[in-house]
Design a protein around this motif. Sequence first.
Motif, PDB file in Angstrom:
ATOM      1  N   LEU A 103       0.806  -1.223   0.000  1.00  0.00           N
ATOM      2  CA  LEU A 103       0.000   0.000   0.000  1.00  0.00           C
ATOM      3  C   LEU A 103       0.842   1.279   0.000  1.00  0.00           C
ATOM      4  O   LEU A 103       0.402   2.317  -0.480  1.00  0.00           O
ATOM      5  CB  LEU A 103      -0.946   0.000   1.198  1.00  0.00           C
ATOM      6  CG  LEU A 103      -2.029  -1.091   1.145  1.00  0.00           C
ATOM      7  CD1 LEU A 103      -2.722  -1.213   2.495  1.00  0.00           C
ATOM      8  CD2 LEU A 103      -3.050  -0.784   0.055  1.00  0.00           C
ATOM      9  N   TYR A 104       2.078   1.198   0.530  1.00  0.00           N
ATOM     10  CA  TYR A 104       2.884   2.422   0.605  1.00  0.00           C
ATOM     11  C   TYR A 104       3.197   2.990  -0.778  1.00  0.00           C
ATOM     12  O   TYR A 104       3.561   4.151  -0.912  1.00  0.00           O
ATOM     13  CB  TYR A 104       4.177   2.194   1.399  1.00  0.00           C
ATOM     14  CG  TYR A 104       5.182   1.293   0.731  1.00  0.00           C
ATOM     15  CD1 TYR A 104       5.949   1.745  -0.336  1.00  0.00           C
ATOM     16  CD2 TYR A 104       5.399  -0.010   1.188  1.00  0.00           C
ATOM     17  CE1 TYR A 104       6.881   0.920  -0.945  1.00  0.00           C
ATOM     18  CE2 TYR A 104       6.316  -0.834   0.592  1.00  0.00           C
ATOM     19  CZ  TYR A 104       7.065  -0.374  -0.478  1.00  0.00           C
ATOM     20  OH  TYR A 104       7.970  -1.175  -1.086  1.00  0.00           O
ATOM     21  N   GLY A 105       3.080   2.178  -1.810  1.00  0.00           N
ATOM     22  CA  GLY A 105       3.430   2.626  -3.147  1.00  0.00           C
ATOM     23  C   GLY A 105       2.361   3.473  -3.817  1.00  0.00           C
ATOM     24  O   GLY A 105       2.619   4.118  -4.832  1.00  0.00           O
ATOM     25  N   TYR A 106       1.155   3.459  -3.259  1.00  0.00           N
ATOM     26  CA  TYR A 106       0.065   4.196  -3.910  1.00  0.00           C
ATOM     27  C   TYR A 106       0.061   5.670  -3.530  1.00  0.00           C
ATOM     28  O   TYR A 106       0.517   6.055  -2.462  1.00  0.00           O
ATOM     29  CB  TYR A 106      -1.287   3.587  -3.513  1.00  0.00           C
ATOM     30  CG  TYR A 106      -1.544   2.235  -4.116  1.00  0.00           C
ATOM     31  CD1 TYR A 106      -2.063   2.118  -5.400  1.00  0.00           C
ATOM     32  CD2 TYR A 106      -1.262   1.077  -3.397  1.00  0.00           C
ATOM     33  CE1 TYR A 106      -2.303   0.865  -5.957  1.00  0.00           C
ATOM     34  CE2 TYR A 106      -1.492  -0.179  -3.949  1.00  0.00           C
ATOM     35  CZ  TYR A 106      -2.016  -0.275  -5.228  1.00  0.00           C
ATOM     36  OH  TYR A 106      -2.242  -1.508  -5.774  1.00  0.00           O
ATOM     37  N   LEU A 159      -5.319   5.840  -2.612  1.00  0.00           N
ATOM     38  CA  LEU A 159      -5.618   5.197  -1.325  1.00  0.00           C
ATOM     39  C   LEU A 159      -6.996   5.620  -0.814  1.00  0.00           C
ATOM     40  O   LEU A 159      -7.740   4.799  -0.270  1.00  0.00           O
ATOM     41  CB  LEU A 159      -4.541   5.545  -0.290  1.00  0.00           C
ATOM     42  CG  LEU A 159      -3.166   4.920  -0.548  1.00  0.00           C
ATOM     43  CD1 LEU A 159      -2.125   5.537   0.387  1.00  0.00           C
ATOM     44  CD2 LEU A 159      -3.199   3.399  -0.360  1.00  0.00           C
ATOM     45  N   LEU A 160      -7.331   6.898  -1.008  1.00  0.00           N
ATOM     46  CA  LEU A 160      -8.643   7.374  -0.532  1.00  0.00           C
ATOM     47  C   LEU A 160      -9.775   6.683  -1.298  1.00  0.00           C
ATOM     48  O   LEU A 160     -10.800   6.332  -0.707  1.00  0.00           O
ATOM     49  CB  LEU A 160      -8.729   8.898  -0.664  1.00  0.00           C
ATOM     50  CG  LEU A 160      -7.837   9.659   0.343  1.00  0.00           C
ATOM     51  CD1 LEU A 160      -7.727  11.127  -0.037  1.00  0.00           C
ATOM     52  CD2 LEU A 160      -8.362   9.515   1.770  1.00  0.00           C
ATOM     53  N   ASP A 161      -9.566   6.451  -2.606  1.00  0.00           N
ATOM     54  CA  ASP A 161     -10.557   5.702  -3.391  1.00  0.00           C
ATOM     55  C   ASP A 161     -10.671   4.266  -2.874  1.00  0.00           C
ATOM     56  O   ASP A 161     -11.765   3.711  -2.737  1.00  0.00           O
ATOM     57  CB  ASP A 161     -10.138   5.632  -4.878  1.00  0.00           C
ATOM     58  CG  ASP A 161     -10.490   6.916  -5.616  1.00  0.00           C
ATOM     59  OD1 ASP A 161     -11.219   7.741  -5.041  1.00  0.00           O
ATOM     60  OD2 ASP A 161     -10.008   7.085  -6.762  1.00  0.00           O
ATOM     61  N   SER A 218     -13.978   2.444  -1.179  1.00  0.00           N
ATOM     62  CA  SER A 218     -14.622   1.259  -1.734  1.00  0.00           C
ATOM     63  C   SER A 218     -14.345   0.010  -0.897  1.00  0.00           C
ATOM     64  O   SER A 218     -14.653  -1.117  -1.308  1.00  0.00           O
ATOM     65  CB  SER A 218     -14.177   1.053  -3.186  1.00  0.00           C
ATOM     66  OG  SER A 218     -12.771   0.947  -3.224  1.00  0.00           O
ATOM     67  N   GLY A 219     -13.719   0.214   0.261  1.00  0.00           N
ATOM     68  CA  GLY A 219     -13.508  -0.896   1.188  1.00  0.00           C
ATOM     69  C   GLY A 219     -12.404  -1.876   0.780  1.00  0.00           C
ATOM     70  O   GLY A 219     -12.324  -2.984   1.308  1.00  0.00           O
ATOM     71  N   LYS A 220     -11.529  -1.446  -0.139  1.00  0.00           N
ATOM     72  CA  LYS A 220     -10.450  -2.361  -0.568  1.00  0.00           C
ATOM     73  C   LYS A 220      -9.303  -2.437   0.429  1.00  0.00           C
ATOM     74  O   LYS A 220      -8.443  -3.320   0.335  1.00  0.00           O
ATOM     75  CB  LYS A 220      -9.905  -1.905  -1.924  1.00  0.00           C
ATOM     76  CG  LYS A 220     -10.856  -2.192  -3.076  1.00  0.00           C
ATOM     77  CD  LYS A 220     -10.190  -1.877  -4.408  1.00  0.00           C
ATOM     78  CE  LYS A 220     -11.201  -2.022  -5.530  1.00  0.00           C
ATOM     79  NZ  LYS A 220     -11.055  -0.979  -6.542  1.00  0.00           N
ATOM     80  N   CYS A 221      -9.240  -1.473   1.307  1.00  0.00           N
ATOM     81  CA  CYS A 221      -8.229  -1.541   2.380  1.00  0.00           C
ATOM     82  C   CYS A 221      -8.726  -0.702   3.542  1.00  0.00           C
ATOM     83  O   CYS A 221      -9.695   0.049   3.414  1.00  0.00           O
ATOM     84  CB  CYS A 221      -6.864  -1.049   1.894  1.00  0.00           C
ATOM     85  SG  CYS A 221      -6.827   0.696   1.488  1.00  0.00           S
ATOM     86  N   CYS A 241      -8.571  10.588   5.679  1.00  0.00           N
ATOM     87  CA  CYS A 241      -8.719   9.473   6.613  1.00  0.00           C
ATOM     88  C   CYS A 241      -7.632   8.415   6.421  1.00  0.00           C
ATOM     89  O   CYS A 241      -7.513   7.818   5.345  1.00  0.00           O
ATOM     90  CB  CYS A 241     -10.089   8.834   6.414  1.00  0.00           C
ATOM     91  SG  CYS A 241     -10.376   7.511   7.579  1.00  0.00           S
ATOM     92  N   GLY A 242      -6.838   8.225   7.481  1.00  0.00           N
ATOM     93  CA  GLY A 242      -5.845   7.152   7.478  1.00  0.00           C
ATOM     94  C   GLY A 242      -4.647   7.377   6.567  1.00  0.00           C
ATOM     95  O   GLY A 242      -3.839   6.458   6.378  1.00  0.00           O
ATOM     96  N   ILE A 243      -4.500   8.571   5.998  1.00  0.00           N
ATOM     97  CA  ILE A 243      -3.359   8.805   5.107  1.00  0.00           C
ATOM     98  C   ILE A 243      -2.127   9.182   5.940  1.00  0.00           C
ATOM     99  O   ILE A 243      -2.156  10.142   6.708  1.00  0.00           O
ATOM    100  CB  ILE A 243      -3.674   9.931   4.077  1.00  0.00           C
ATOM    101  CG1 ILE A 243      -4.877   9.555   3.215  1.00  0.00           C
ATOM    102  CG2 ILE A 243      -2.449  10.255   3.223  1.00  0.00           C
ATOM    103  CD1 ILE A 243      -4.675   8.336   2.318  1.00  0.00           C
TER     104      ILE A 243
END
Lengths: 88, 479
Positions: free
Chosen positions: B3-6, B11-13, B17-20, B71-73
């Motif tokens: 996930l750090y690569g995005y 990441l917000l998308d 959409s609940g992917k992470c 959120c969560g970034i």
Amino acid sequence: MEIDIKKIAVLASLEISEEEERAFSETFSEIVDMVSELPELSDAEPYVDRMELRDDTIESCGISRSGLMDNAPQSVNGYFAVPRTVEQ
Amino acid sequence: MKLYGYSAYELLDMLSSGKCSSAEIVRDVMERAKETQPLYNSYITFNDEGADDAAKADAVSEKRGSKLRLCGIPVAVKDNISTKGIRTTCASRMLESYVPPYDATAVANLRAEGAVIIGKTNMDEFAMGSASDTGYFGAVRNPVNTAYSAGGSSGGSAAAVASGAAVLALGSDTGGSIRQPAALCGVVGFCPSYGAVSRYGLIAFASSLDRIGSIGRNARDVYLLHNIINVADVKDVTSSYKKISFNLKGSLRGLKIGVPGELFSPQISDDVRAAVEAAVMTMESRGAVVKYVSLPSAEDAVKAYYIISSAEASSNLARYDGVRFGYRTDNYSDLSEMYRKSRTEGFGDEVKRRIMLGTFVLSEGFCDSYYKRAAALRTKLCREFDEVFGSCDIIAAPVYPKAGISLGGSISPVECYSADICTVPASLAGLPAISVPCGRNADGLPIGLQLIGKRFGDAEVLDAAYGYELARGDVYDRA
């Protein structure tokens, strides 16, 4: 231009040791030479950005006194402690 | 892919959409930050509560039924920006154990939108330097090539974003300290208009020049972060009430770009010049109109900058006296000796040089020939910018004369200061300016394109940068 490094250090409340003085003087002279080449501009007024000042108002900030004092190198009974400056 | 690569917007998308989850993002980025720390030395302090903060952001989002804007970034914060309860050192022995009792406004804005402070980034001591090598905690290495510096003074923030050790970062820019490390690390760095972001909680270096700004891997991410910290604040009397609200469009059609010859001086290396000229041509091919303009005072701007910034620094750093906070020497017999020794032992050489220069230019008999001349040049430069912006929307220039700064190389302070030629004009005039990657040299080292806008033309600057990224095509937004 001769620059009195010792005097500037005193004004800035810094100590420059004898060994440091030579190296420091050299780079300092180079820097002063660089910034000395500014043109004289008699017509330009200093740039002033007007600020809207506000009243000082007391508000709660949620910072405790002890939270502030925790950063002090030395405190006694909630006060900053420093060496004695007044003769008894 | 981890996930750090995005990018932040991706990441917000994915979160929506609940992917992470926020917790997964923070865990991945924190792991990456700790794994890369021995390589790049991007951080001074990690925030051990990051995982809890992510859970809190998720809980608040759930309660209100929609995600907080960040959120969560995971956001890295330069270590001269106050973070409540997290050590803030300015990369100085002077503040080695200082823990702010309050958040800077920009940090409070981030937390309110659910961002997670991942840690405090390494920098030049008190933001004074160009290679993030004057600090007490060692130099920051460039993730592109560790033989090179990450640039400075916000080198840790730029390196963290470039290496996936943070998704976004806050930096500070006094004379180029966001734009230059962003250029050298191959990320996007935005220095907003003076007044667009509150300086409350930014530990002062030169108050008439200091700005907090945003670093990300692309213009969209930087835009996202800037919009959150672009908030008026009564606690900063120089902060503006102009809230810049806009959407990125990225159209370059009809955009009038001014190219000032003075910022393409012989000091600029051939590889940097070629990359920046090619970037301007790319913008031209998308409908921008290029015009050659002149900023005659730009050549003297570095001198004025070092006089004004050092003068302000000598005054601002007078507060470090070993009484209320900061380092205190062990060996003293009276109060003045305590001040002197605490300052001498607490500050590094570069900081002492700047304090002494500032003390000198303000001292009796010298103020007129230094400080007043510098202030007059600053006014003249502002007028020249106004004139250029009468016929242009934006100015294009290099960010830094070279593509890389070798670590451990010995250059004199004068050489180092002179290299700030491209960034200090916008600093003195309070103008918004961005650095966007525009290619690499033969050794693979990144080069930045600088776009400068008119005062409070922050939206135009971000939009032009986004337009350039779209025109450039290859998006360098993965860590």
